[in-house]
Design a protein around this motif. Structure first.
Motif, PDB file in Angstrom:
ATOM      1  N   UNK A  34      78.395  34.473 -16.217  1.00  0.00           N
ATOM      2  CA  UNK A  34      78.648  33.801 -14.944  1.00  0.00           C
ATOM      3  C   UNK A  34      79.707  34.522 -14.124  1.00  0.00           C
ATOM      4  N   UNK A  35      79.454  34.575 -12.832  1.00  0.00           N
ATOM      5  CA  UNK A  35      80.363  35.145 -11.838  1.00  0.00           C
ATOM      6  C   UNK A  35      80.607  36.646 -12.023  1.00  0.00           C
ATOM      7  N   UNK A  36      79.721  37.306 -12.761  1.00  0.00           N
ATOM      8  CA  UNK A  36      79.787  38.759 -12.928  1.00  0.00           C
ATOM      9  C   UNK A  36      78.666  39.372 -12.102  1.00  0.00           C
ATOM     10  N   UNK A  37      79.021  40.363 -11.309  1.00  0.00           N
ATOM     11  CA  UNK A  37      78.028  41.026 -10.454  1.00  0.00           C
ATOM     12  C   UNK A  37      78.077  42.528 -10.675  1.00  0.00           C
ATOM     13  N   UNK A  38      76.904  43.154 -10.586  1.00  0.00           N
ATOM     14  CA  UNK A  38      76.811  44.604 -10.742  1.00  0.00           C
ATOM     15  C   UNK A  38      76.973  45.255  -9.377  1.00  0.00           C
ATOM     16  N   UNK A  39      78.176  45.168  -8.817  1.00  0.00           N
ATOM     17  CA  UNK A  39      78.425  45.767  -7.505  1.00  0.00           C
ATOM     18  C   UNK A  39      78.305  47.283  -7.594  1.00  0.00           C
ATOM     19  N   UNK A  40      77.876  47.878  -6.498  1.00  0.00           N
ATOM     20  CA  UNK A  40      77.676  49.318  -6.459  1.00  0.00           C
ATOM     21  C   UNK A  40      78.117  49.845  -5.110  1.00  0.00           C
ATOM     22  N   UNK A  41      78.737  51.034  -5.121  1.00  0.00           N
ATOM     23  CA  UNK A  41      79.220  51.614  -3.873  1.00  0.00           C
ATOM     24  C   UNK A  41      78.079  51.909  -2.898  1.00  0.00           C
ATOM     25  N   UNK A  42      76.869  52.107  -3.417  1.00  0.00           N
ATOM     26  CA  UNK A  42      75.735  52.454  -2.558  1.00  0.00           C
ATOM     27  C   UNK A  42      75.334  51.302  -1.639  1.00  0.00           C
ATOM     28  N   UNK A  43      75.583  50.065  -2.071  1.00  0.00           N
ATOM     29  CA  UNK A  43      75.230  48.900  -1.255  1.00  0.00           C
ATOM     30  C   UNK A  43      76.365  47.871  -1.323  1.00  0.00           C
ATOM     31  N   UNK A  44      77.488  48.157  -0.675  1.00  0.00           N
ATOM     32  CA  UNK A  44      78.630  47.243  -0.731  1.00  0.00           C
ATOM     33  C   UNK A  44      78.368  45.952   0.038  1.00  0.00           C
ATOM     34  N   UNK A  45      79.113  44.915  -0.335  1.00  0.00           N
ATOM     35  CA  UNK A  45      79.057  43.668   0.418  1.00  0.00           C
ATOM     36  C   UNK A  45      77.814  42.839   0.223  1.00  0.00           C
ATOM     37  N   UNK A  46      77.126  42.992  -0.912  1.00  0.00           N
ATOM     38  CA  UNK A  46      75.932  42.186  -1.151  1.00  0.00           C
ATOM     39  C   UNK A  46      76.309  40.717  -1.300  1.00  0.00           C
ATOM     40  N   UNK A  47      75.539  39.805  -0.673  1.00  0.00           N
ATOM     41  CA  UNK A  47      75.823  38.383  -0.842  1.00  0.00           C
ATOM     42  C   UNK A  47      75.430  37.914  -2.235  1.00  0.00           C
ATOM     43  N   UNK A  48      76.031  36.830  -2.666  1.00  0.00           N
ATOM     44  CA  UNK A  48      75.670  36.260  -3.960  1.00  0.00           C
ATOM     45  C   UNK A  48      76.878  35.716  -4.689  1.00  0.00           C
ATOM     46  N   UNK A  49      76.595  34.889  -5.696  1.00  0.00           N
ATOM     47  CA  UNK A  49      77.656  34.202  -6.437  1.00  0.00           C
ATOM     48  C   UNK A  49      77.932  34.818  -7.795  1.00  0.00           C
ATOM     49  N   UNK A  50      77.021  35.669  -8.286  1.00  0.00           N
ATOM     50  CA  UNK A  50      77.150  36.127  -9.662  1.00  0.00           C
ATOM     51  C   UNK A  50      76.678  35.090 -10.661  1.00  0.00           C
ATOM     52  N   UNK A  51      75.919  34.106 -10.198  1.00  0.00           N
ATOM     53  CA  UNK A  51      75.410  33.055 -11.080  1.00  0.00           C
ATOM     54  C   UNK A  51      73.926  33.208 -11.408  1.00  0.00           C
ATOM     55  N   UNK A  52      73.184  33.915 -10.560  1.00  0.00           N
ATOM     56  CA  UNK A  52      71.732  33.915 -10.661  1.00  0.00           C
ATOM     57  C   UNK A  52      71.172  34.316 -12.013  1.00  0.00           C
ATOM     58  N   UNK A  53      71.606  35.451 -12.536  1.00  0.00           N
ATOM     59  CA  UNK A  53      71.063  35.923 -13.810  1.00  0.00           C
ATOM     60  C   UNK A  53      71.526  35.057 -14.977  1.00  0.00           C
ATOM     61  N   UNK A  54      72.768  34.575 -14.910  1.00  0.00           N
ATOM     62  CA  UNK A  54      73.263  33.692 -15.972  1.00  0.00           C
ATOM     63  C   UNK A  54      72.433  32.417 -16.031  1.00  0.00           C
ATOM     64  N   UNK A  55      72.177  31.838 -14.872  1.00  0.00           N
ATOM     65  CA  UNK A  55      71.358  30.622 -14.811  1.00  0.00           C
ATOM     66  C   UNK A  55      69.939  30.923 -15.287  1.00  0.00           C
TER      67      UNK A  55
END
Length: 261
Positions: free
Chosen positions: A199-220
């Motif tokens: 939960x609340x962990x996101x795979x942020x990447x410099x190639x596409x900064x600022x992606x929306x999301x909560x970091x909950x989707x995959x955990x759920x």
């Protein structure tokens, strides 16, 4: 989905609460209350956007089409965030149960692809689907399977540095229904392959900064898959080379008999 009286085993699967993973961050009551409050005004916003887009309020000038589409996409993102928060809170409280029934996963896949088609078009994405001719039937909660697939498809559309390519396929394999969501996106670094399901962990990447999301989707999605007797794994991924997420559910008993026959 077949009609008729449910078997004893099917009745036992009705209303069974999902047992969640322990020792993971919970959604606070304040956040839950805020998510509930946001639902109503967002519903009004999306309703008016729909009326504008379909011409119910008059002909839409050509120069409005893209802005209206963008606004609708952002409203959908906010709706997904709210639903993720509410689902996580229900999992925390033990109030989210599974109402399993016979479900042809081909229908679930087709529904997820249909719901994502508008966003895919807006992104210039190729969204493909491969389904077998025969039914692939499981015992699962249709709304929860839909949420799992929506999260996976939307992730694949989001995590791409260029125009996305996403393939969703379903098949029966070794007494299991197998649903795979593949993409040619940015991929997941090796040290993040399990962490992205937290939960609340996101795979942020410099190639596409600022992606929306909560970091909950995959955990759920993983919790819901397991709550329906299945699994969700990242089967393969490499940085810059895309990913393949796989959901597996046991086939319904009659489908197992046919598969082994």
């Amino acid at each position: 989905m077949a009609s008729g009286a449910k078997t004893h085993a099917e009745r036992q699967l009705q209303g069974r609460p999902i047992r969640t993973r322990r020792h993971r961050p919970a959604v606070g009551t304040e956040v839950l209350a805020l998510a509930h409050e946001l639902r109503a005004p967002l519903s009004v916003i999306r309703g008016y956007l729909s009326l504008i887009a379909d011409g119910s309020l008059g002909e839409v000038p050509a120069r409005w089409e893209l802005p209206v589409a963008r606004l609708d996409e952002k409203a959908r993102e906010l709706a997904r965030l709210i639903e993720d928060l509410l689902t996580a809170a229900r999992l925390d409280s033990g109030r989210l149960s599974t109402d399993r029934e016979r479900l042809d996963v081909r229908e679930a896949v087709a529904g997820a692809v249909s719901r994502s088609a508008g966003r895919a078009e807006l992104l210039g994405a190729r969204l493909e689907v491969q389904l077998p001719e025969r039914p692939v039937t499981v015992q699962a909660d249709p709304s929860q399977v839909a949420l799992i697939l929506d999260n996976l498809v939307n992730n694949s559309l989001s995590y791409s540095a260029g125009p996305p390519w996403v393939l969703v396929r379903a098949e029966a394999q070794h007494r299991q229904a197998v649903i795979a969501v593949e993409d040619h996106g940015i991929g997941v670094r090796s040290h993040m392959r399990e962490r992205i399901f937290e939960r609340f962990v996101r795979a942020d990447d410099e190639a596409i900064p600022g992606l929306p999301g909560s970091g909950l989707g995959l955990a759920i999605a993983r919790e819901l898959a397991e709550g329906n007797g299945g699994t969700l794994v990242l089967e393969r991924s490499a940085a810059g080379a895309g990913s393949r997420f796989v959901v597996r559910f046991p086939l319904a008993s009659d489908e197992m008999a046919h598969a082994s026959g």
